[in-house]
Write an enzyme that holds these catalytic residues in place. Sequence first.
Site, PDB file in Angstrom:
ATOM      1  N   SER A 108     -58.456  33.051  16.448  1.00  0.00           N
ATOM      2  CA  SER A 108     -58.919  33.564  15.152  1.00  0.00           C
ATOM      3  C   SER A 108     -58.852  32.474  14.075  1.00  0.00           C
ATOM      4  O   SER A 108     -59.566  31.482  14.144  1.00  0.00           O
ATOM      5  CB  SER A 108     -58.111  34.796  14.761  1.00  0.00           C
ATOM      6  OG  SER A 108     -58.631  35.397  13.608  1.00  0.00           O
ATOM      7  N   ASP A 165     -64.745  38.130  13.374  1.00  0.00           N
ATOM      8  CA  ASP A 165     -64.608  39.587  13.458  1.00  0.00           C
ATOM      9  C   ASP A 165     -64.221  40.195  12.116  1.00  0.00           C
ATOM     10  O   ASP A 165     -64.262  41.410  11.943  1.00  0.00           O
ATOM     11  CB  ASP A 165     -63.618  39.999  14.557  1.00  0.00           C
ATOM     12  CG  ASP A 165     -62.200  39.491  14.329  1.00  0.00           C
ATOM     13  OD1 ASP A 165     -61.996  38.633  13.445  1.00  0.00           O
ATOM     14  OD2 ASP A 165     -61.288  39.948  15.037  1.00  0.00           O
ATOM     15  N   ASP A 211     -63.123  33.636  14.354  1.00  0.00           N
ATOM     16  CA  ASP A 211     -63.809  34.312  15.458  1.00  0.00           C
ATOM     17  C   ASP A 211     -64.810  35.349  14.948  1.00  0.00           C
ATOM     18  O   ASP A 211     -65.357  36.125  15.727  1.00  0.00           O
ATOM     19  CB  ASP A 211     -62.816  34.933  16.433  1.00  0.00           C
ATOM     20  CG  ASP A 211     -61.886  35.954  15.797  1.00  0.00           C
ATOM     21  OD1 ASP A 211     -61.672  35.882  14.572  1.00  0.00           O
ATOM     22  OD2 ASP A 211     -61.368  36.831  16.519  1.00  0.00           O
ATOM     23  N   ASP A 219     -64.073  34.803   9.252  1.00  0.00           N
ATOM     24  CA  ASP A 219     -62.946  34.050   9.795  1.00  0.00           C
ATOM     25  C   ASP A 219     -63.381  33.329  11.065  1.00  0.00           C
ATOM     26  O   ASP A 219     -64.552  33.363  11.446  1.00  0.00           O
ATOM     27  CB  ASP A 219     -61.727  34.952  10.002  1.00  0.00           C
ATOM     28  CG  ASP A 219     -61.924  36.005  11.079  1.00  0.00           C
ATOM     29  OD1 ASP A 219     -63.081  36.231  11.484  1.00  0.00           O
ATOM     30  OD2 ASP A 219     -60.930  36.618  11.512  1.00  0.00           O
TER      31      ASP A 219
END
Length: 454
Positions: free
Chosen positions: A99, A247, A245, A243
């Site tokens: 992340s 999501d 990743d 962010d």
Amino acid sequence: MAADLSTIVKAYDVRGVVPDQWDETLAELFGAAFVRVTGAKALVTGHDMRPSSPGLSRAFARGAAALGVNVTEIGLCSTDQLYYASGALNLPGAMFTASHNPAQYNGIKMCRAGAAPVGQDTGLAEIRELVEGWSDSGAPAPAATPGTITQRDTLEDYAAHLRGLVDLTSIRPLKVVVDAGNGMGGHTVPTVFAGLPLDLVPMYFELDGTFPNHEANPLDPANIVDLQKRVREEGADLGIAFDGDADRCFVVDEQGNPVSPSAITALVASRELARHGGKGTVIHNLITSWSVPEVVKENGGTPVRTRVGHSFIKAEMARTGAIFGGEHSAHYYFADFWNADTGMLAALHVLAALGGQDGPLSGLVAQYDRYAGSGEINSTVADQTGRLAAIKAAYEGQEGITLDELDGLTVTAADWWFNVRPSNTEPLLRLNAEARDETTMAKVRDEVLGIIRA
């Protein structure tokens, strides 16, 4: 390498420094353990743009295939694109990402078929036990017939699925600045936004897991400074930051001011309730603004309060049949997306809401942003339990004040509330406070911080 998995297996995922804490050898064992615990006959994997991600992802696939399981690799993707593949293909999945963590970190987010979460209580503890055992005794015996590893591109299908959940046909042209933070938004945004009446101004779309421009964590105000400046310079209608990743999404208005994730939760909740005929349950965690349950009720819905954390939100969504869920950390969950979180779908809702009327974003979100909030304030403490007890003692028994311990300690009065939660991974207490006006909020915030930091 000797496995000390207590440091890398967290509440919801695996996360640690590569290769110091984990490597491809361990990733292969995680693949085998995932198969054993889920009983998967086939599975899907994806990975982000970190330098270590392709190797870790392929090692996991090897470990699974050795036990006779067929693996579909979707390659570079956002976490919600992996959830899409898990849902659409009805397969368990594993996403390789850390992340917003720094470049030397990597991790695995795992789910069962239909994007159902795998956390400590839903298989992750058993996976850890297997990997720890095998790291000492050696990998499990391979199947007589190994599984296959094949590749599949899901980006177009993912984009089409999201666009099918939001009516964008009649929006006015909008100028939008998007900061991908050198993360997976740079991969997904061009395809998802293709064909929409948007003047897209891309920032840091180059996939680079070393994060050369800023950390890919838009909840930290330092990481949206570039986006705020660019929105003002471009005279854009809004800015969106993703962010690492991709999501989570974070929104700034036409003046470059951050829009509270609680306001976005309330806005999307009102739209999702309208789609469902003014009926439905909406989940919100206990640090979202008072605005969220108010807006849900005003739009005919039923708000349900839950603990902080995606496994709790997803479990409550499944239990209640909720249509939508939101967290103040900018995670947004949709029943039409297998109860999984997708910042991209939330972003499309914001574009549809803004483009469906003539006013600026600041005016649109004002109706959803009704209170003064502190944001999350972290304090390092030696004794989390002792400090929480001191706060409880200070407020317990006061007239007009209620306490609950659903998640940490929440103290509520007529004009304000605050929540203090211990971190699961660090010696921190996290404070969130809100009040009907800024002066009251500041007074409550400072009073509680005085006890925490005494």
